[in-house]
Design an enzyme around this catalytic site. Structure first.
Site, PDB file in Angstrom:
ATOM      1  N   HIS A 172      -4.857  -2.951   6.571  1.00 10.12           N
ATOM      2  CA  HIS A 172      -4.715  -3.334   5.060  1.00 10.12           C
ATOM      3  C   HIS A 172      -6.107  -3.668   4.594  1.00 10.12           C
ATOM      4  CE1 HIS A 172      -3.354  -4.920   1.275  1.00 10.12           C
ATOM      5  NE2 HIS A 172      -3.813  -6.011   1.604  1.00 10.12           N
TER       6      HIS A 172
ATOM      7  N   ASP B 147       0.522  -1.303   0.133  1.00 11.85           N
ATOM      8  CA  ASP B 147       0.080  -0.143  -0.030  1.00 11.85           C
ATOM      9  C   ASP B 147       0.895   1.237   0.111  1.00 11.85           C
ATOM     10  OD1 ASP B 147      -2.642  -1.511   0.471  1.00 11.85           O
ATOM     11  OD2 ASP B 147      -1.497  -2.013   2.523  1.00 11.85           O
TER      12      ASP B 147
HETATM   13  P1  NAX Z   1      -2.576 -18.071  -4.074  1.00 11.24           P
HETATM   14  O1  NAX Z   1      -4.180 -18.694  -3.982  1.00 11.24           O
HETATM   15  O2  NAX Z   1      -1.956 -18.169  -5.464  1.00 11.24           O
HETATM   16  O3  NAX Z   1      -1.469 -18.866  -3.230  1.00 11.24           O
HETATM   17  C1  NAX Z   1      -2.027 -19.253  -1.957  1.00 11.24           C
HETATM   18  C2  NAX Z   1      -1.252 -20.513  -1.263  1.00 11.24           C
HETATM   19  O4  NAX Z   1      -1.536 -20.856  -0.322  1.00 11.24           O
HETATM   20  C3  NAX Z   1      -1.943 -21.860  -2.235  1.00 11.24           C
HETATM   21  O5  NAX Z   1      -0.933 -22.458  -3.020  1.00 11.24           O
HETATM   22  C4  NAX Z   1      -2.535 -22.593  -1.329  1.00 11.24           C
HETATM   23  O6  NAX Z   1      -2.127 -23.946  -1.422  1.00 11.24           O
HETATM   24  C5  NAX Z   1      -1.597 -22.270  -0.046  1.00 11.24           C
HETATM   25  N1  NAX Z   1      -2.281 -22.474   1.154  1.00 11.24           N
HETATM   26  C6  NAX Z   1      -3.346 -22.302   1.700  1.00 11.24           C
HETATM   27  N2  NAX Z   1      -3.741 -22.882   3.137  1.00 11.24           N
HETATM   28  C7  NAX Z   1      -2.390 -23.126   3.497  1.00 11.24           C
HETATM   29  C8  NAX Z   1      -1.981 -23.342   4.735  1.00 11.24           C
HETATM   30  N3  NAX Z   1      -2.942 -23.795   5.662  1.00 11.24           N
HETATM   31  N4  NAX Z   1      -0.500 -23.660   4.808  1.00 11.24           N
HETATM   32  C9  NAX Z   1       0.172 -23.316   3.768  1.00 11.24           C
HETATM   33  N5  NAX Z   1      -0.315 -23.127   2.760  1.00 11.24           N
HETATM   34  C10 NAX Z   1      -1.474 -22.879   2.350  1.00 11.24           C
HETATM   35  O7  NAX Z   1      -2.783 -16.672  -3.645  1.00 11.24           O
HETATM   36  P2  NAX Z   1      -1.783 -15.532  -3.588  1.00 11.24           P
HETATM   37  O8  NAX Z   1      -1.848 -14.725  -4.734  1.00 11.24           O
HETATM   38  O9  NAX Z   1      -0.285 -16.097  -3.595  1.00 11.24           O
HETATM   39  O10 NAX Z   1      -2.158 -14.723  -2.279  1.00 11.24           O
HETATM   40  C11 NAX Z   1      -1.727 -15.197  -1.032  1.00 11.24           C
HETATM   41  C12 NAX Z   1      -2.502 -14.405   0.009  1.00 11.24           C
HETATM   42  O11 NAX Z   1      -2.017 -12.788   0.048  1.00 11.24           O
HETATM   43  C13 NAX Z   1      -4.019 -14.111  -0.231  1.00 11.24           C
HETATM   44  O12 NAX Z   1      -4.650 -14.337   1.157  1.00 11.24           O
HETATM   45  C14 NAX Z   1      -4.259 -12.750  -0.498  1.00 11.24           C
HETATM   46  O13 NAX Z   1      -5.311 -12.212  -0.246  1.00 11.24           O
HETATM   47  C15 NAX Z   1      -2.911 -12.197   0.034  1.00 11.24           C
HETATM   48  N6  NAX Z   1      -2.513 -10.955  -0.268  1.00 11.24           N
HETATM   49  C16 NAX Z   1      -2.042  -9.755   0.582  1.00 11.24           C
HETATM   50  C17 NAX Z   1      -1.783  -8.593   0.169  1.00 11.24           C
HETATM   51  C18 NAX Z   1      -0.847  -7.673   1.224  1.00 11.24           C
HETATM   52  O14 NAX Z   1      -0.638  -6.586   0.756  1.00 11.24           O
HETATM   53  N7  NAX Z   1      -1.170  -7.723   2.453  1.00 11.24           N
HETATM   54  C19 NAX Z   1      -1.508  -8.199  -1.252  1.00 11.24           C
HETATM   55  C20 NAX Z   1      -1.615  -9.288  -2.193  1.00 11.24           C
HETATM   56  C21 NAX Z   1      -2.701 -10.365  -1.877  1.00 11.24           C
HETATM   57  O15 NAX Z   1      -3.769 -10.174  -2.045  1.00 11.24           O
END
Ligand code: NAX
Length: 325
Positions: A187, A159
């Site tokens: 956030h 952000d």
């Molecule tokens: P993806 O869905 O591509 O990847 C997430 C991964 O986490 C998947 O491979 C899934 O298998 C794995 N996962 C799920 N549960 C798990 C667990 N218990 N232990 C280990 N791994 C697990 O998402 P991606 O685009 O990489 O985003 C990940 C997260 O970042 C999401 O929650 C998203 O909302 C968040 N974000 C946060 C941002 C921030 O600024 N704080 C910005 C970007 C993003 O939106």
């Protein structure tokens, strides 16, 4: 040669990590003289994809990358870790309310918090990325009481970087000319991108833009930028999120730029009247592997009312997940 640092990364087969892991291994996060061991956690069905990511990491022949551990066992992933990047979380599904997301993802962070409490280095530096990031970090902290609580943080650097770009574009300069923007709060869309103290080539930013621009255009644009990227790309910010994580951890470990501030969501110590313990984004400076919240800033009534709104959102999120605490 320095001792290697162990970096645990969750959600390692996901989108963000496909940009993140290669940059950690190349030395961009911890310095080009710091060897690393990657300890990568995924859920069992994603292990095959993660093995492919490991193959690609190996094929880069990064001189600093000493080992890669791929696992679905959190006890292995967090064993003796110095740093944890908590990216893994469930995305919000169709028809899912924010409250459902909070509870589903909250469960992940309460169980991982307990494991971190048991097996990680007590001074581990943690950055929570998976959404809702601030409240997930709050849940993790409450479930990991033996860990240095100061070190449980959440990502608002993306952000912050978004704010830098918007202000640079508006003032027809480059991001390197801009200092001291602030992201306060959660956030989420209640975050408070604040340019009260920002400078553009050492001049006050507020003298260069209309009040209506920063209140009515800049603030909502930064707060809703994630949604704009989803609308344009069909999936959420990935490379820019990875970049924010690298910036957050690099500055925390190696120090932030002199004379500037960065935004980090950290456990409130009551600064600016925010309820202690909430994971709230503040302007900070980093030195010697630690951060300090910038103190004694005068806050206008306008910014204060927005800061309180964001704090209230965090309080209501904490209330929704209280059974996980
Ligand atoms: P993806 O869905 O591509 O990847 C997430 C991964 O986490 C998947 O491979 C899934 O298998 C794995 N996962 C799920 N549960 C798990 C667990 N218990 N232990 C280990 N791994 C697990 O998402 P991606 O685009 O990489 O985003 C990940 C997260 O970042 C999401 O929650 C998203 O909302 C968040 N974000 C946060 C941002 C921030 O600024 N704080 C910005 C970007 C993003 O939106």
């Amino acid at each position: 040669m320095k001792q290697p640092m162990r970096v645990a990364v969750t959600g390692a087969a996901g989108q963000i990590c496909y940009s993140l892991l290669f940059r950690i291994a190349s030395g961009e996060m911890l310095g080009n003289d710091q060897p690393v061991i990657l300890q990568l956690l995924e859920i069992t069905p994603a292990l095959k994809v993660l093995e492919a990511v490991k193959m690609e990491l190996n094929d880069c022949a990064f001189p600093l990358l000493q080992d890669i551990i791929v696992t679905d066992d959190p006890k292995i992933a967090f064993s003796q870790t110095d740093i944890a990047l908590m990216v893994g979380a469930k995305p919000r599904g169709p028809g899912m309310e924010r409250a459902d997301l909070l509870k589903d993802n909250g469960k992940i962070f309460s169980s991982l918090g307990k494991v971190i409490n048991e097996v990680a280095n007590k001074n581990i530096k943690i950055c929570v990325v998976g959404n809702p990031a601030n409240t997930n970090a709050y849940i993790l902290a409450k479930n990991a009481p033996s860990i240095n609580q100061r070190n449980i943080t959440a990502l608002t650097r993306l952000d912050h970087n978004r704010a830098l770009h918007q202000l640079a574009e508006k003032t027809e300069t480059t991001v390197s000319a801009i200092q001291k923007v602030i992201i306060w709060g959660n956030h989420s869309t209640t975050q408070v991108p604040d340019i009260t103290y920002a400078t553009v080539s050492n001049d006050r930013a507020k003298d260069k833009v209309d009040d209506s621009w920063w209140k009515d255009e800049f603030m909502p644009c930064v707060g809703k930028r994630g949604a704009a990227v989803i609308a344009a790309r069909g999936s959420s910010s990935a490379a820019s999120a990875a970049n924010g994580i690298i910036d957050h951890m690099r500055d925390w470990c190696l120090g932030s730029a002199e004379g500037d501030w960065v935004s980090m969501a950290v456990p409130s110590d009551g600064s600016y009247g925010v309820q202690a313990g909430l994971i709230y984004s503040y302007p900070v400076t980093c030195q010697n592997g630690d951060y300090s919240i910038v103190q004694n800033l005068d806050i206008s009534d306008f910014v204060q009312s927005k800061m309180t709104e964001s704090e209230n959102e965090l309080k209501s999120e904490a209330e929704l997940v209280k059974e996980l605490i």
